[in-house]
Design an enzyme around this catalytic site. Sequence first.
Site, PDB file in Angstrom:
ATOM      1  CG  HIS A  76       1.596  20.831  -7.657  1.00 26.32           C
ATOM      2  ND1 HIS A  76       1.460  20.227  -6.428  1.00 26.32           N
ATOM      3  CD2 HIS A  76       2.930  21.024  -7.808  1.00 26.32           C
ATOM      4  CE1 HIS A  76       2.642  20.066  -5.877  1.00 26.32           C
ATOM      5  NE2 HIS A  76       3.569  20.538  -6.705  1.00 26.32           N
TER       6      HIS A  76
ATOM      7  CG  HIS B  90       7.624  23.044  -8.575  1.00 28.80           C
ATOM      8  ND1 HIS B  90       7.900  23.333  -7.259  1.00 28.80           N
ATOM      9  CD2 HIS B  90       6.876  21.904  -8.558  1.00 28.80           C
ATOM     10  CE1 HIS B  90       7.362  22.403  -6.478  1.00 28.80           C
ATOM     11  NE2 HIS B  90       6.729  21.527  -7.245  1.00 28.80           N
TER      12      HIS B  90
ATOM     13  CE  LYS C 214       3.047  21.070  -1.630  1.00 26.99           C
ATOM     14  NZ  LYS C 214       3.865  21.084  -2.818  1.00 26.99           N
TER      15      LYS C 214
ATOM     16  CG  HIS D 266       5.201  16.570  -0.836  1.00 32.92           C
ATOM     17  ND1 HIS D 266       5.867  16.758  -2.027  1.00 32.92           N
ATOM     18  CD2 HIS D 266       5.515  15.318  -0.426  1.00 32.92           C
ATOM     19  CE1 HIS D 266       6.554  15.662  -2.320  1.00 32.92           C
ATOM     20  NE2 HIS D 266       6.364  14.781  -1.363  1.00 32.92           N
TER      21      HIS D 266
ATOM     22  CG  HIS E 154       2.459  15.661  -5.867  1.00 32.95           C
ATOM     23  ND1 HIS E 154       2.510  14.983  -4.678  1.00 32.95           N
ATOM     24  CD2 HIS E 154       3.221  16.757  -5.705  1.00 32.95           C
ATOM     25  CE1 HIS E 154       3.270  15.652  -3.843  1.00 32.95           C
ATOM     26  NE2 HIS E 154       3.719  16.743  -4.440  1.00 32.95           N
TER      27      HIS E 154
ATOM     28  CG  ASP F 201       5.023  18.108  -8.692  1.00 31.95           C
ATOM     29  OD1 ASP F 201       5.480  19.222  -8.384  1.00 31.95           O
ATOM     30  OD2 ASP F 201       5.382  17.056  -8.126  1.00 31.95           O
TER      31      ASP F 201
END
Length: 336
Positions: A12, A14, A95, A134, A168, A240
């Site tokens: 995960h 970004h 996602k 999420h 997460h 994350d």
Amino acid sequence: MHIELDSPLDMHLHLRDGEMLATVAPLTSHSFSGAIIMPNLVPPVTTREEVLAYKERIRTAIGEDRFEPYMTLFFKPTYTREFLESVADEITAIKLYPAGITTNSEGGVSGFDIEELRETLGAMSDLGIPLCIHGETGGFVMDREAQFVPIYEKLATAFPDLKIIMEHITTKESVDALGRFENLYATITLHHLIITLDDVAGGMLRPHLFCKPIAKRPEDREALLRVALKAHPKVMFGSDSAPHPKESKECPGCAAGVFTAPIALQVLAELFEKHGAPVENLQKFVSGNAVNIYSVTPPAKKVVLVKKECTVPERYGSVVPMYAGEKIAYSIDKVE
Ligand code: DOR
Ligand code: ZN
């Protein structure tokens, strides 16, 4: 004292775009073999062309590193079976964000009506495309994740062959849900294994530890540690790591996200050692479990960590990492 890790994976991550991508991508591709790349760009990644173009920009940013960007699409309930068939070979997962729940999630899902989601989730299930979620409701901030568990259960029941990854996770309620449904899995971040809400807001406010979902109570952290340290086969590491420029964090209206990419493996090694967990478990948590869950074959990479103190840089470009200016116990010695 040294630790060797084979093909570490960050399930995960970004990476953003543009200048930020150029700054942060090499920090992951140096020490990880691959990562699941989040699609919450502005605008989000929703077409085959956007997936391919973003992957190409990531490849340019990482240069020669042996690293696989596992691409994702931003979930839309309007995705048809035909569309998903056309894109399945280019993505590793999709996602799903509840609308407006976090950074760049405005185009996400409002309401979780199974019938409205049936075509898309049914096709994903048939095509073997995992769904990453999420999982937070719009409720009171400390309760949002626990309140989402019934939605996970509803989805896991309605689509028993769909792999659902609770992203997460931060609560004991989510850990408990793992055991109740065969098709539920989870990623756990580094920061949620270390901090609680006290570290974020118990003293002077620490914006660089502010993220979504917010860090919870000590007993929640204990539940996460329990499954991570024993490398429970349904949990995997997903940092994350979510970079924001310093001025977007140190201001009124602080953006959510903790930037851990450059220190993740070193601090995980320290954490597992501190708790007396064997290196084999760390290997499973940062690679083996993800390989099994996602059926991926990451590029071969050996990362050698040594117990040698180092000081974390204050900044990487415009981004302040977790532990900026502080000492951590392990360093990366070499990557082969
Ligand atoms: O803290 C977070 N930051 N949580 C998320 O879910 C998104 C992420 C981001 O993109 O900045
Ligand atoms: Zn994220």
